[in-house]
Scaffold this motif. Structure first.
Motif, PDB file in Angstrom:
ATOM      1  N   GLY A  41       0.788  -1.220   0.000  1.00  0.00           N
ATOM      2  CA  GLY A  41       0.000   0.000   0.000  1.00  0.00           C
ATOM      3  C   GLY A  41       0.823   1.274   0.000  1.00  0.00           C
ATOM      4  N   GLU A  42       0.147   2.393   0.243  1.00  0.00           N
ATOM      5  CA  GLU A  42       0.807   3.695   0.151  1.00  0.00           C
ATOM      6  C   GLU A  42       0.343   4.644   1.244  1.00  0.00           C
ATOM      7  N   ILE A  43       1.108   5.723   1.414  1.00  0.00           N
ATOM      8  CA  ILE A  43       0.716   6.812   2.312  1.00  0.00           C
ATOM      9  C   ILE A  43       0.841   8.132   1.540  1.00  0.00           C
ATOM     10  N   GLY A  44       0.270   9.187   2.099  1.00  0.00           N
ATOM     11  CA  GLY A  44       0.380  10.506   1.476  1.00  0.00           C
ATOM     12  C   GLY A  44       0.932  11.508   2.475  1.00  0.00           C
ATOM     13  N   LEU A  45       1.603  12.519   1.958  1.00  0.00           N
ATOM     14  CA  LEU A  45       2.168  13.576   2.808  1.00  0.00           C
ATOM     15  C   LEU A  45       1.667  14.903   2.287  1.00  0.00           C
ATOM     16  N   ILE A  46       1.071  15.709   3.146  1.00  0.00           N
ATOM     17  CA  ILE A  46       0.611  17.028   2.712  1.00  0.00           C
ATOM     18  C   ILE A  46       1.532  18.065   3.340  1.00  0.00           C
ATOM     19  N   ALA A  47       2.486  18.520   2.506  1.00  0.00           N
ATOM     20  CA  ALA A  47       3.594  19.339   2.999  1.00  0.00           C
ATOM     21  C   ALA A  47       3.319  20.816   2.768  1.00  0.00           C
ATOM     22  N   SER A  48       2.144  21.271   3.208  1.00  0.00           N
ATOM     23  CA  SER A  48       1.728  22.643   2.881  1.00  0.00           C
ATOM     24  C   SER A  48       2.678  23.698   3.426  1.00  0.00           C
ATOM     25  N   VAL A  49       3.392  23.375   4.519  1.00  0.00           N
ATOM     26  CA  VAL A  49       4.275  24.376   5.119  1.00  0.00           C
ATOM     27  C   VAL A  49       5.677  24.286   4.511  1.00  0.00           C
ATOM     28  N   SER A  50       6.241  23.072   4.452  1.00  0.00           N
ATOM     29  CA  SER A  50       7.645  22.945   4.029  1.00  0.00           C
ATOM     30  C   SER A  50       7.820  22.899   2.517  1.00  0.00           C
ATOM     31  N   GLN A  51       6.782  22.436   1.772  1.00  0.00           N
ATOM     32  CA  GLN A  51       6.894  22.390   0.301  1.00  0.00           C
ATOM     33  C   GLN A  51       5.603  22.920  -0.314  1.00  0.00           C
ATOM     34  N   PRO A  52       5.414  24.238  -0.276  1.00  0.00           N
ATOM     35  CA  PRO A  52       4.142  24.798  -0.723  1.00  0.00           C
ATOM     36  C   PRO A  52       3.822  24.441  -2.176  1.00  0.00           C
ATOM     37  N   PHE A  53       2.508  24.270  -2.425  1.00  0.00           N
ATOM     38  CA  PHE A  53       2.104  23.840  -3.769  1.00  0.00           C
ATOM     39  C   PHE A  53       1.133  24.829  -4.400  1.00  0.00           C
ATOM     40  N   CYS A  54       1.335  26.136  -4.128  1.00  0.00           N
ATOM     41  CA  CYS A  54       0.421  27.152  -4.660  1.00  0.00           C
ATOM     42  C   CYS A  54       0.392  27.159  -6.192  1.00  0.00           C
ATOM     43  N   GLY A  55       1.538  26.844  -6.801  1.00  0.00           N
ATOM     44  CA  GLY A  55       1.620  26.904  -8.266  1.00  0.00           C
ATOM     45  C   GLY A  55       0.565  26.046  -8.943  1.00  0.00           C
ATOM     46  N   GLY A  56       0.180  24.939  -8.267  1.00  0.00           N
ATOM     47  CA  GLY A  56      -0.812  24.045  -8.867  1.00  0.00           C
ATOM     48  C   GLY A  56      -2.143  24.105  -8.135  1.00  0.00           C
ATOM     49  N   CYS A  57      -2.386  25.183  -7.400  1.00  0.00           N
ATOM     50  CA  CYS A  57      -3.593  25.220  -6.556  1.00  0.00           C
ATOM     51  C   CYS A  57      -4.826  25.646  -7.362  1.00  0.00           C
ATOM     52  N   THR A  58      -5.734  24.706  -7.520  1.00  0.00           N
ATOM     53  CA  THR A  58      -6.930  24.921  -8.349  1.00  0.00           C
ATOM     54  C   THR A  58      -8.184  24.914  -7.488  1.00  0.00           C
ATOM     55  N   ARG A  59      -8.037  25.293  -6.218  1.00  0.00           N
ATOM     56  CA  ARG A  59      -9.071  25.041  -5.227  1.00  0.00           C
ATOM     57  C   ARG A  59      -9.752  26.304  -4.710  1.00  0.00           C
ATOM     58  N   ALA A  60     -11.062  26.281  -4.710  1.00  0.00           N
ATOM     59  CA  ALA A  60     -11.841  27.358  -4.114  1.00  0.00           C
ATOM     60  C   ALA A  60     -12.580  26.803  -2.895  1.00  0.00           C
ATOM     61  N   ARG A  61     -13.040  27.708  -2.047  1.00  0.00           N
ATOM     62  CA  ARG A  61     -13.732  27.291  -0.829  1.00  0.00           C
ATOM     63  C   ARG A  61     -14.995  28.117  -0.628  1.00  0.00           C
ATOM     64  N   LEU A  62     -16.023  27.447  -0.102  1.00  0.00           N
ATOM     65  CA  LEU A  62     -17.284  28.120   0.177  1.00  0.00           C
ATOM     66  C   LEU A  62     -17.602  27.896   1.654  1.00  0.00           C
ATOM     67  N   SER A  63     -17.729  28.983   2.412  1.00  0.00           N
ATOM     68  CA  SER A  63     -18.010  28.820   3.849  1.00  0.00           C
ATOM     69  C   SER A  63     -19.497  28.536   4.055  1.00  0.00           C
ATOM     70  N   GLY A  64     -19.840  28.129   5.268  1.00  0.00           N
ATOM     71  CA  GLY A  64     -21.231  27.812   5.583  1.00  0.00           C
ATOM     72  C   GLY A  64     -22.166  28.989   5.351  1.00  0.00           C
ATOM     73  N   ALA A  65     -21.631  30.204   5.507  1.00  0.00           N
ATOM     74  CA  ALA A  65     -22.447  31.409   5.334  1.00  0.00           C
ATOM     75  C   ALA A  65     -22.408  31.919   3.896  1.00  0.00           C
ATOM     76  N   GLY A  66     -21.787  31.159   3.006  1.00  0.00           N
ATOM     77  CA  GLY A  66     -21.803  31.552   1.597  1.00  0.00           C
ATOM     78  C   GLY A  66     -20.705  32.520   1.200  1.00  0.00           C
ATOM     79  N   GLU A  67     -19.599  32.560   1.968  1.00  0.00           N
ATOM     80  CA  GLU A  67     -18.463  33.385   1.528  1.00  0.00           C
ATOM     81  C   GLU A  67     -17.562  32.510   0.664  1.00  0.00           C
ATOM     82  N   TYR A  68     -17.109  33.082  -0.413  1.00  0.00           N
ATOM     83  CA  TYR A  68     -16.307  32.366  -1.412  1.00  0.00           C
ATOM     84  C   TYR A  68     -14.864  32.818  -1.251  1.00  0.00           C
ATOM     85  N   TYR A  69     -13.975  31.862  -0.944  1.00  0.00           N
ATOM     86  CA  TYR A  69     -12.560  32.159  -0.707  1.00  0.00           C
ATOM     87  C   TYR A  69     -11.716  31.509  -1.788  1.00  0.00           C
ATOM     88  N   THR A  70     -10.697  32.219  -2.249  1.00  0.00           N
ATOM     89  CA  THR A  70      -9.828  31.655  -3.275  1.00  0.00           C
ATOM     90  C   THR A  70      -8.507  31.154  -2.683  1.00  0.00           C
TER      91      THR A  70
END
Ligand code: SAM
Ligand code: SF4
Ligand code: SF4
Length: 338
Positions: A249-278
């Motif tokens: 099997g395999e494991i995953g590592l999410i290295a958001s602090v030590s190896q940032p991946f903003c260059g490939g970030c295709t993600r938006a977020r919607l809060s419970g109150a309907g605020e849209y964050y990029t």
């Protein structure tokens, strides 16, 4: 019809994380510290939360501008009333190829089959340690390892497979238990993903010293269970993949602090109150609930949502290393859902 859309750094919008509720039954100190989120804390009222109709409409609009992967989160998403009905409606939206949900697992024993029947595609369960005492510290003494493992077993029996298991690693708190967690799921097909502790929001007292880097996590696991890197499943995959050399099997590592991946970030977020964050670290979201409730047409909403993405320049994690002092940040994790 899908109109492809990119931001200022040519990143398309592909993923939307929808926070369906801001409340949670846990008090993980790294997310909703109990001393701040007490009994009198002012969570969103039913009226303030987006309704199922509003979430479904917005998800359909995001799908039209290119989002195909959706994740329901929170707070704790299983606390939202009528969640299975929402799931069932979201799976019917043209262009929704992947619908996943992240949960702390507590309510899975009663909810898992309802979510499966509603058509939920995939499940991620958070579990920060197999050591009861350590896990209690990580969740603010609201749950037990046995409870979460029972939820996982029910979900597996209901046909959720493989399941991803999220583990936030905090130095001096649970990092001595990461090898045990990896070992427990080795050979099961489930995928443990170790997440570097992040400085989201302003409430968790984050310090760089608390972070155990992905590199160190891999080194510690590899010492006992040899690993090798695996190429990503798709471009822009957030987790770095490693597989056990013995094929178990395999494991995953999410290295958001030590190896940032903003260059490939295709993600938006919607809060419970309907605020849209990029960006997870954005100071301010764009209110979508107001225009929605004021009767905006689909075209008007698409202009608003698409325009915000076109103007997007976020790359907080890449810039973080150059800050001598961290700037004040915006929304908290429990509102954005991670
Ligand atoms: N309540 C659900 C849960 O815990 O799975 C869903 C919401 S929670 C905010 C989503 C994910 O964010 C969880 O896996 C959690 O461990 C992670 N998370 C929360 N605060 C974090 C932090 N400061 N750094 C890294 N990950 C964090
Ligand atoms: Fe709740 Fe999830 Fe935050 Fe823990 S990480 S407090 S379970 S929302
Ligand atoms: Fe995406 Fe913002 Fe995280 Fe960078 S810091 S990966 S832009 S959410």
């Amino acid at each position: 019809m899908t109109i492809p859309l990119t931001d200022k750094f040519n990143r398309p919008i592909r993923d939307l994380r929808i926070s369906v509720i801001d409340k949670c039954n846990f008090r993980c100190p790294y997310c909703m510290p109990a001393e701040i989120f007490g009994a009198d804390y002012n969570f969103l009222s039913k009226q303030e939360l987006l309704s199922n109709d509003e979430i479904v409409r917005l998800a359909g609009l995001f799908a039209q501008i290119g989002v195909s992967k959706f994740r329901l989160t929170g707070g704790e998403p299983l606390l939202r009333p009528n969640l299975p009905a929402l799931v069932a409606r979201l799976t019917q939206i043209p262009g929704v190829d992947d619908l996943a949900l992240t949960t702390n697992g507590y309510y899975l024993p009663k909810m898992s089959h309802l979510l499966k029947d509603a058509g939920l595609h995939r499940l991620t369960i958070s579990l920060d340690s197999l050591d009861e005492e350590v896990f209690e510290v990580m969740n603010g003494r609201k749950s037990s390892v046995q409870r979460v493992l029972a939820g996982l077993a029910v979900a597996e029996a209901d046909g959720f497979y493989p399941i991803k298991i999220n583990c936030v690693v905090k130095r001096g708190v649970n990092d001595h238990t990461i090898v045990d967690l990896a070992r427990r799921f080795k050979g099961t097909g489930h995928i443990v993903r170790f997440i570097e502790y992040m400085d989201v929001g302003n409430l968790n007292g984050w310090k760089m010293d608390d972070v155990v880097t992905a590199e160190e996590i891999i080194r510690r696991i590899d010492l006992e269970m040899p690993l090798e890197p695996v190429p990503p499943n798709y471009p822009g995959e957030v987790a770095n993949r490693f597989r056990y050399l013995d094929g178990e099997g395999e494991i995953g590592l999410i290295a958001s602090v030590s190896q940032p991946f903003c260059g490939g970030c295709t993600r938006a977020r919607l809060s419970g109150a309907g605020e849209y964050y990029t960006c997870l670290f954005a100071h301010k979201g764009t209110d979508l609930r107001g225009p929605l409730r004021a009767g905006a047409s689909d075209e008007e909403m698409l202009d608003l949502i698409g325009g915000v993405w076109r103007r997007r320049t976020d790359r907080y994690s890449e810039l973080r290393t150059s800050f001598t002092r961290l700037p004040a940040k915006g929304a908290e994790m429990y509102r954005l859902g991670g």
